[in-house]
Design a protein around this motif. Structure first.
Motif, PDB file in Angstrom:
ATOM      1  N   LEU A 148       1.111  -1.169  -0.181  1.00  0.00           N
ATOM      2  CA  LEU A 148      -0.115   0.124   0.398  1.00  0.00           C
ATOM      3  C   LEU A 148       1.059   1.389   0.409  1.00  0.00           C
ATOM      4  N   LYS A 149       1.830   1.190   0.958  1.00  0.00           N
ATOM      5  CA  LYS A 149       3.259   2.109   0.730  1.00  0.00           C
ATOM      6  C   LYS A 149       3.407   2.701   0.036  1.00  0.00           C
ATOM      7  N   VAL A 150       3.800   1.841  -0.909  1.00  0.00           N
ATOM      8  CA  VAL A 150       4.090   1.505  -2.267  1.00  0.00           C
ATOM      9  C   VAL A 150       3.688   2.079  -3.699  1.00  0.00           C
ATOM     10  N   CYS A 151       2.618   1.810  -3.498  1.00  0.00           N
ATOM     11  CA  CYS A 151       1.567   1.777  -4.097  1.00  0.00           C
ATOM     12  C   CYS A 151       0.846   3.677  -3.844  1.00  0.00           C
ATOM     13  N   ALA A 152       1.380   3.949  -2.448  1.00  0.00           N
ATOM     14  CA  ALA A 152       0.537   5.229  -3.099  1.00  0.00           C
ATOM     15  C   ALA A 152       1.980   6.648  -2.868  1.00  0.00           C
ATOM     16  N   ARG A 183     -17.109   4.073 -12.558  1.00  0.00           N
ATOM     17  CA  ARG A 183     -17.278   2.628 -12.047  1.00  0.00           C
ATOM     18  C   ARG A 183     -16.038   1.733 -12.620  1.00  0.00           C
ATOM     19  N   ASN A 184     -14.937   2.476 -12.271  1.00  0.00           N
ATOM     20  CA  ASN A 184     -13.048   2.074 -12.915  1.00  0.00           C
ATOM     21  C   ASN A 184     -12.241   1.985 -12.136  1.00  0.00           C
ATOM     22  N   LEU A 185     -11.410   1.253 -12.021  1.00  0.00           N
ATOM     23  CA  LEU A 185     -10.639   0.318 -11.214  1.00  0.00           C
ATOM     24  C   LEU A 185     -10.123   1.501 -10.167  1.00  0.00           C
ATOM     25  N   PHE A 186      -9.855   2.443 -10.481  1.00  0.00           N
ATOM     26  CA  PHE A 186      -9.257   3.842  -9.456  1.00  0.00           C
ATOM     27  C   PHE A 186     -10.544   4.068  -8.840  1.00  0.00           C
ATOM     28  N   ASP A 187     -11.674   4.465  -9.039  1.00  0.00           N
ATOM     29  CA  ASP A 187     -13.061   5.102  -8.038  1.00  0.00           C
ATOM     30  C   ASP A 187     -13.047   3.892  -6.951  1.00  0.00           C
ATOM     31  N   ARG A 188     -12.912   2.447  -7.396  1.00  0.00           N
ATOM     32  CA  ARG A 188     -13.263   1.165  -6.809  1.00  0.00           C
ATOM     33  C   ARG A 188     -11.833   1.226  -5.624  1.00  0.00           C
ATOM     34  N   VAL A 189     -10.909   1.747  -5.820  1.00  0.00           N
ATOM     35  CA  VAL A 189      -9.979   1.771  -4.651  1.00  0.00           C
ATOM     36  C   VAL A 189      -9.878   2.720  -3.956  1.00  0.00           C
ATOM     37  N   VAL A 190     -10.625   4.238  -4.597  1.00  0.00           N
ATOM     38  CA  VAL A 190      -9.978   5.590  -3.452  1.00  0.00           C
ATOM     39  C   VAL A 190     -11.488   5.012  -3.051  1.00  0.00           C
ATOM     40  N   ASN A 191     -12.760   4.657  -2.689  1.00  0.00           N
ATOM     41  CA  ASN A 191     -14.028   4.471  -2.088  1.00  0.00           C
ATOM     42  C   ASN A 191     -13.564   3.124  -0.928  1.00  0.00           C
ATOM     43  N   LEU A 192     -12.715   2.586  -1.190  1.00  0.00           N
ATOM     44  CA  LEU A 192     -11.701   1.414   0.412  1.00  0.00           C
ATOM     45  C   LEU A 192     -11.280   1.776   1.116  1.00  0.00           C
ATOM     46  N   ARG A 193     -10.404   2.875   0.756  1.00  0.00           N
ATOM     47  CA  ARG A 193     -10.214   3.766   2.125  1.00  0.00           C
ATOM     48  C   ARG A 193      -9.662   3.250   2.499  1.00  0.00           C
ATOM     49  N   LEU A 194      -8.619   2.762   1.946  1.00  0.00           N
ATOM     50  CA  LEU A 194      -7.098   2.184   2.951  1.00  0.00           C
ATOM     51  C   LEU A 194      -6.676   2.459   3.044  1.00  0.00           C
ATOM     52  N   PRO A 195      -6.627   2.235   4.623  1.00  0.00           N
ATOM     53  CA  PRO A 195      -4.829   2.895   5.552  1.00  0.00           C
ATOM     54  C   PRO A 195      -3.572   2.802   5.192  1.00  0.00           C
ATOM     55  N   GLY A 196      -3.046   3.310   4.783  1.00  0.00           N
ATOM     56  CA  GLY A 196      -2.192   3.857   3.936  1.00  0.00           C
ATOM     57  C   GLY A 196      -1.853   4.420   2.451  1.00  0.00           C
ATOM     58  N   GLU A 214      -4.105   6.864   2.422  1.00  0.00           N
ATOM     59  CA  GLU A 214      -5.325   8.534   2.297  1.00  0.00           C
ATOM     60  C   GLU A 214      -4.708   9.677   0.593  1.00  0.00           C
ATOM     61  N   SER A 215      -3.264   9.389   0.140  1.00  0.00           N
ATOM     62  CA  SER A 215      -3.540  10.329  -0.770  1.00  0.00           C
ATOM     63  C   SER A 215      -4.122  10.192  -1.554  1.00  0.00           C
ATOM     64  N   VAL A 216      -4.459   9.001  -2.004  1.00  0.00           N
ATOM     65  CA  VAL A 216      -4.867   8.807  -3.302  1.00  0.00           C
ATOM     66  C   VAL A 216      -6.158   9.284  -3.716  1.00  0.00           C
ATOM     67  N   HIS A 249      -8.897  11.636  -6.743  1.00  0.00           N
ATOM     68  CA  HIS A 249      -9.355  12.130  -7.797  1.00  0.00           C
ATOM     69  C   HIS A 249      -8.879  13.323  -7.687  1.00  0.00           C
ATOM     70  N   TYR A 250      -8.478  14.700  -6.666  1.00  0.00           N
ATOM     71  CA  TYR A 250      -8.527  16.137  -7.027  1.00  0.00           C
ATOM     72  C   TYR A 250      -7.244  15.848  -7.199  1.00  0.00           C
ATOM     73  N   PRO A 251      -6.211  15.662  -6.561  1.00  0.00           N
ATOM     74  CA  PRO A 251      -4.678  15.813  -7.133  1.00  0.00           C
ATOM     75  C   PRO A 251      -3.804  15.491  -8.683  1.00  0.00           C
ATOM     76  N   ILE A 252      -4.647  14.600  -8.985  1.00  0.00           N
ATOM     77  CA  ILE A 252      -4.054  13.934 -10.261  1.00  0.00           C
ATOM     78  C   ILE A 252      -5.040  14.635 -11.526  1.00  0.00           C
ATOM     79  N   LEU A 253      -6.505  14.852 -10.833  1.00  0.00           N
ATOM     80  CA  LEU A 253      -6.758  15.897 -11.908  1.00  0.00           C
ATOM     81  C   LEU A 253      -6.689  17.279 -12.061  1.00  0.00           C
ATOM     82  N   VAL A 254      -6.481  17.734 -11.057  1.00  0.00           N
ATOM     83  CA  VAL A 254      -5.965  19.431 -11.381  1.00  0.00           C
ATOM     84  C   VAL A 254      -4.759  19.481 -11.872  1.00  0.00           C
ATOM     85  N   ALA A 255      -4.074  18.540 -11.707  1.00  0.00           N
ATOM     86  CA  ALA A 255      -2.469  18.240 -12.073  1.00  0.00           C
ATOM     87  C   ALA A 255      -2.764  18.489 -13.383  1.00  0.00           C
TER      88      ALA A 255
END
Length: 1306
Positions: A1067-1071, A1125-1138, A1140-1142, A1144-1150
């Motif tokens: 999870l840490k590497v993914c974040a 309903r894509n992969l990114f949406d589903r993982v963000v909605n899981l709100r897994l510890p580690g 937290e920074s993942v 939509h906002y940070p990557i889409l505004v960039a």
């Protein structure tokens, strides 16, 4: 004062002047009547009444020996015969630890067989003597406060690595670490112990009870009805875990806390004690009584100013006393009970140490009238007793005990001959003399008297972890202000008491650093220098061996006292030599690092190994420093030495193993020091294995090294220099000024102080901040509890009572912690200590600057100078911050700028080869640009250095730590990008507050100046921009692809029916990959904003290709993140510890920021080109752009309809982060792309499959390769040729690319 050199010396056992009867009645010294009166006054009988026979036979020096022996024989007779069969005790009369058969596990035992260090999981050892009847006691001096079980066991107890004393039926133990007692089972008992405490272990075999005392305070009966009877005898025993250490006192020394009715296991030497006290009484009589030869009478003298003054009568009298006294003073019990008590009583009158010359006179007498070996042993035992007393004395409010022992230590070291002996053979070789410079912190505030000293406690009600705006808005109440001021007054009272101790410690160090005492050999300073260097070597070369290391809390205090003494001598030299530098301008000249006069052991240099540098820079040394290396010396230090080291290590490991297999104690290297204050020279093991394998065996130090002299061989001339010799300053480079700095010996001490900070001081400074953090956490908990009490309903009395209990617990804990914090702030984080660290920082900066000027010779600088420069700044900013402000330090702005210049220049310095130090420099620079005050310091360095720094940051990312480089660029941009003014991400605002001091949580502070340099470099250097952007795009492609791959695995694990736990590391590497992708996108946004022509001016080579690659990656990111309903949406909605920074906002505004800059904030021609390239990319989907503004994707046939309450992402929801002007640009971009995509769709002609590029199948064929004539689109071949010159298809080397146009006939 009489000394041995004056010609009066008495050989042992032959002090009688004469026994011949024909000697005249007048001795030639004083008349016989006066001598008789004098000797009878000095040596009175036990009852004080002289017999008639004694008067009939006058006392002279001829019969004094007989008279003295008669007096000493009076009183209790020798108890030697009775000692052998003391009732109730079995075993040798001298009680020690059983190092032959009474132990289990791996243990290190001191030379005296009384100190022990655990070297395995849970080693156990017992004493050699047991008891079966009566009341007995022994004491244990706790040197470390970890896991230990101390008590009693029988011979039948069998221990192992898991079970120790107290874990078997007939063993009983007290454990102050866990505050429990043990006898198979365990219950709460006693108090927690701390390093420096003394545990008394009592056993009453008449009543069948065992009890314990802590620092003389009874903890109550621990066990009763213990097993007694035939065959039951109890041994003192201990079990201790790895690296824990204690020292036993079975009675070989006076018990610190004797208990009435209980006998020590080892009987005191009663007969010798009586004799010693009598002899001491005679010595006192000599001091109190004087001879007036002219008047022929005896006179009383003031002991404070007593001097021998060469009187023969007094001298011979003293010789007779010392004839009997000297052998007794070699026994530790008598030294501690008789001599040390007498010397302390001399100092009890108060006043400065110099006001008591009697101690100096007594030391002169000892050296004059005792054999050298007796003086040596006496001084050694005296200093060991002093060290033990200082270390294990309880803390009282005025620190009176510590001051008392330090005053005597200073008085002893004031004596030149004693000081030189102790320095040469005792202080660093036998003892841990650093203990004298340590002030232990009381864990039990009540016993230390801090409640009386600081009656009012205070703790902050505003916390650094809270939001800064809220913190500033809250004002301090009047009550809080009064409490804080009262607390500050208490802290000042404590500070004044501690400063007395610190001043004494500095005084001791100044005595050791005296270089004017050249009488009878080398000056003290040069003995100290060699011992100090060896001390540093032990700590630097044995970092994996905890028993060798000086504890970091000792090292912190030692460093501060050393700096105070060093600066005092430095400024004293400046006063006598006006041309020299003051301590405020101190630095270490670069020649010390390469001339071989100072040993740096195996410490890494900036340029690599010393042997490698001496070979590669041999010519530079000869030309710049006029140093010619001995060929034999060069040959000795080759890479072959590493193999020899390995062989010696193997041999060293095999030899102990063989000896252990046979059984018995091992003699270990004499450099291994024991935390029990002495030396641990026995290694005990119950298995044929050895853990004695330091990282690099010190035995290899005996081999030839590439240096002029070993530490032990150096003399004053080798250090300070002499006629025709420059000493430590040999090899001055031309860049170094000729101005004298200071005495060379002080330069080496300064170098050692810097090394000490690097070894362990910095880590300890960071560790002690934990107490302040604890105060903040408890204060926050108390504040929360008080708020709950105010909101608690009156009818819920049960909850109300529990909350009141919690409030009481938190308040008591805060009262304790705030007083303890006061102690720590005074001893570690005071303003004076901060100035010491600041001074060390400035020393390092000057040293690095002077070394940098030497060109290639800069590579010889040890790495730790750069480390200390970075770490000391970090400590000043982060560790001292709550108590002291760094901004108040003199020259603060200039120091920040100088450090910024060093970081900016050397993070990419080719002379620095170590990857660790290069990474540290990069991280330090990254942290530096996060804070406004330090970023402004970077902007203040000369323009040429700023431009060079930016050029190094823009170098291609391959083959270097690019993530930190990218982070630096992002920090320079943060606050200027699209929606990039946040400190914390929007979706994290409601989560638990984080530490506001972290670099990542600082408010945006962009640097327009450095951005301008970046823009100019990218525009002006046609090769720099493509290589930099190509590497950024490559890394973005990698980071985002890794991120997508990982969230696929996480999603699959989450969807499995069985319960799965995703690895936290994954999870840490993914974040991290997500954060890297966002930061790379921000750097691209920065580049597009500052220098859009790199992408949009197609007259520049590679511009079109870079734009196409950028468009391709942006489309991929958008498609992956915005699909419903894509992969990114589903993982963000899981709100897994580690993760937290993942979000939509940070990557889409960039991504939006880049697109807006390319399509909206540009000229017509540039916007048109960007639009064409973006729409031409086969991955482009207009719905991804619509998603940004919350337009829902139309549902496809057969797909379930989205939930009615599902909230869609929209930039319009973030009005606090995105301005209305920015939103308007996004809407304008969406309209523009909608229109252009309709027109493009209408004008696009269908293309046959044969005409599509065979690589991407997205663009028509537009290029043909030479010489093989294979074809593809221009985008594919241009991207391929950036990294490879071979043809896609036939692997032929491509020499050129021509445009391809399809023939009309086709």
């Amino acid at each position: 004062m009489t000394s041995r050199g004056a010609g009066t010396a008495f050989p042992r056992r032959s002090y009688r002047l004469s026994t011949e009867s024909e000697k005249p009645k007048v001795t030639g010294i004083v008349n016989s009547k006066l001598l008789n009166d004098y000797l009878h006054r000095i040596f009175p009988s036990a009852d004080g009444i002289q017999s008639a026979a004694a008067y009939r036979k006058p006392l002279t020096f001829q019969n004094l020996q007989e008279h003295l022996e008669g007096l000493l024989a009076e009183g209790p007779g020798p108890e030697g015969s009775r000692d052998q069969v003391t009732e109730g005790r079995l075993g040798p009369s001298t009680v020690v630890l059983d190092h032959t058969s009474g132990f289990e596990g791996l243990l290190l035992v001191d030379d005296d067989l009384l100190g022990v260090i655990g070297h395995s999981n849970f080693g156990s050892i017992r004493a050699t003597t047991c008891v079966y009847k009566g009341k007995w006691i022994y004491e244990v001096l706790i040197s470390s406060q970890g896991l230990m079980q101390i008590g009693w066991c029988t011979l039948s107890c069998r221990f192992n690595q898991e079970e120790g004393v107290g874990d078997t039926p007939d063993s009983y133990a007290y454990d102050g670490n866990r505050v429990r007692k043990w006898n198979v089972t365990t219950t709460n008992y006693g108090k927690s112990w701390a390093a420096g405490d003394i545990v008394s272990c009592l056993i009453d075999l008449d009543e069948g009870t065992i009890a314990f005392c802590l620092n003389g305070v009874s903890l109550g009966t621990a066990f009763d009805n213990i097993t007694r009877g035939a065959g039951m005898a109890y041994f003192p025993a201990i079990s201790l875990s790895f690296k824990e250490s204690v020292a036993f006192n079975f009675g070989s020394r006076p018990l610190r806390y004797p208990v009435e009715g209980h006998r020590p296991l080892q009987d005191p030497p009663s007969a010798d004690l009586v004799r010693a006290h009598k002899l001491l009484g005679y010595l006192k009589n000599v001091i109190h009584l004087g001879l007036d030869v002219l008047e022929g009478k005896l006179v009383e003298k003031d002991t404070a100013v007593w001097q021998l003054q060469g009187e023969p009568t007094v001298l011979i009298t003293l010789a007779h006393i010392f004839n009997h006294f000297a052998p007794l003073m070699c026994k530790v019990y008598l030294v501690e009970d008789v001599l040390m008590s007498f010397l302390l009583s001399i100092l009890e009158q108060g006043g400065a140490v110099e006001a008591h010359p009697l101690i100096q006179q007594l030391l002169d007498l000892m050296w004059l009238l005792m054999e050298d070996y007796e003086v040596h042993e006496c001084l050694k035992q005296l200093l060991m007793s002093l060290l033990r007393a200082y270390r294990f004395s309880p803390i009282i409010p005025d620190l009176g005990l510590q001051i008392h022992y330090l005053r005597l230590t200073a008085a002893l070291l004031k004596h030149e001959k004693s000081r030189k002996f102790l320095l040469s053979h005792v202080l660093f070789d036998v003892l841990r003399s650093v203990v004298f410079f340590y002030i232990k912190s009381p864990l039990r505030v009540e016993e230390a008297g801090l409640q009386e000293l600081i009656p009012t406690t205070w703790w902050p009600s505003r916390f650094p972890k809270e939001d800064r705006e809220r913190q500033e808005a809250k004002e301090e109440s009047a009550e809080e202000r009064l409490r804080r001021r009262a607390y500050d007054r208490g802290c000042q009272r404590l500070k004044k008491r501690i400063e007395v101790v610190e001043e004494l410690q500095v005084q001791i160090l100044k005595l050791l650093l005296n270089n004017r005492d050249r009488g009878g050999g080398e000056a003290s300073r040069y003995i100290f220098l060699n011992k100090f260097r060896k001390f540093l070597q032990e700590n630097a070369s044995s970092r994996g061996n905890l028993t060798v290391l000086c504890p970091p809390e000792y090292m912190v205090c030692f460093l501060h006292r050393l700096i105070a003494a060093l600066r005092s001598y430095w400024d004293g030299h400046k006063a006598g030599t006006p041309a020299a530098l003051s301590s405020e301008e101190a630095y270490v000249p670069p020649q010390l690092f390469y001339n071989g006069k100072v040993d740096y052991f195996d410490l890494q240099r900036l340029g690599g190994l010393l042997s490698h540098l001496k070979k590669t820079l041999r010519d530079d040394l000869a030309v710049k420093a006029n140093i010619l290396l001995d060929p034999a010396e060069l040959q000795a230090v080759t890479m072959d030495d590493l193999d020899e080291d390995e062989e010696s290590a193997t041999a060293a490991a095999q030899r102990p193993a063989a000896a252990l297999a046979i059984g018995g104690a091992l003699a270990r290297p004499n450099w291994l020091s024991s935390p029990t204050l002495g030396r641990a020279n026995r290694f005990l093991s119950t298995a044929a294995v050895s853990l004695m394998s330091p990282r690099r065996p010190l035995g290899s130090l005996e081999k030839a090294k590439a240096r002029t002299l070993s530490v032990e061989q150096r003399t004053e001339a080798d250090i300070e220099g002499s006629q025709g010799s420059e000493g430590l300053l040999l090899g001055r480079p031309p860049e170094e000024p000729e101005q004298p700095i200071t005495e060379s010996s002080l330069l080496e001490i300064l170098d050692g102080a810097v090394m000490m900070y690097n070894l362990s001081v910095h880590q300890q400074l960071g560790k002690m901040v934990g107490v302040s953090d604890d105060v903040n956490e408890y204060a926050l908990a108390l504040k929360d509890t008080e708020e709950k009490i105010s909101r608690c309903p009156k009818k819920r009395s049960d909850i109300y009572e529990e909350l009141l209990k919690s409030q009481k617990v938190f308040s008591e804990k805060l009262n304790h912690l705030s007083r303890r914090l006061a102690w720590i702030n005074v001893t570690i984080y005071s303003k004076e200590k901060m100035q010491d660290i600041y001074w060390l920082l400035r020393v390092c900066l000057r040293t690095i600057e002077h070394g940098d000027r030497t060109g290639s010779l800069f590579a010889f600088l040890p790495e730790f100078y750069l480390s200390v420069a970075m770490n000391s700044y970090s400590a000043l900013k982060n560790y001292f911050g709550p108590v002291q402000s760094m901004e108040e330090l003199p020259g603060y702005e200039e120091t920040l700028t100088r450090l910024a210049a060093i970081l900016a220049k050397h993070f990419a310095d080719s002379r620095i080869v170590g990857t660790d130090i290069r990474d540290s420099l990069m991280q330090a620079l990254a942290s530096y640009v996060c804070y406004p005050h330090s970023l402004r310091a970077v902007e203040r360095i000369p323009e040429a250095q700023r431009v060079a720094m930016m050029r190094n940051l823009l170098a291609p990312y391959e083959q270097r730590p690019w993530a930190q480089t990218n982070w630096i660029l992002v920090r320079l941009w943060r606050g200027c990008g699209f929606g990039y003014r946040y400190t914390r991400l929007p979706h994290l605002l409601k989560t638990k507050p984080e530490d506001a001091s972290l670099p990542s949580l600082q408010k945006p502070c962009p640097s327009t100046l450095l951005q301008q340099h970046m823009a100019e470099l990218l525009r002006s250097d046609c090769d720099l921009a493509p290589s930099f952007l190509n590497s950024v795009l490559n890394q973005l492609n990698w980071a985002f692809s890794e991120f997508i791959g990982m969230i696929q695995e996480i999603q699959q694990a989450a969807e499995r029916l069985e319960r799965n736990f995703v690895d936290s590391r994954q999870l840490k590497v993914c974040a991290t990959c997500f954060d890297l992708s966002v930061s790379l996108l921000r750097v691209l946004e920065m580049t597009v904003t500052l220098a859009p022509e790199i992408f949009l001016d197609w007259s520049r080579p590679s511009s079109e290709l870079l734009l196409r690659r950028l468009a391709q990656l942006l489309n991929q990111v958008l498609n992956r993140v915005t699909a419903e309903r894509n992969l990114f949406d589903r993982v963000v909605n899981l709100r897994l510890p580690g993760l937290e920074s993942v979000d939509h906002y940070p990557i889409l505004v960039a991504v939006t920021g880049i697109l807006v800059r390319l399509l909206v904030d540009t000229d017509f021609q540039g916007g048109k080109r960007a639009t064409v390239v973006l729409l031409a990319d086969p991955c482009f989907q207009l719905r991804s752009i619509q998603y940004l503004l919350g337009h829902a994707e139309p549902a496809s046939l057969g797909a379930p309809a989205p939930a009615a309450d599902k909230k869609h992402f929209s930039l319009r929801s973030y009005t606090d982060y995105i301005s209305l002007a920015e939103l308007a640009k996004v809407e304008r971009m969406l309209r523009h792309l909608s229109e252009e995509s309709k027109q493009a769709a209408a004008s696009t002609l269908p293309t046959s499959e044969e005409d599509l590029c065979p690589i991407c199948y997205a663009h028509p064929i537009s290029a043909v390769f030479r010489p093989c004539s294979h074809k593809s689109c221009k985008a594919c071949i241009n991207q391929h040729l950036m990294n490879n010159k071979d043809c896609f298809f036939c692997k032929a080397v491509i020499t050129g690319v021509d445009d391809f146009t399809k023939p009309a006939s086709s």
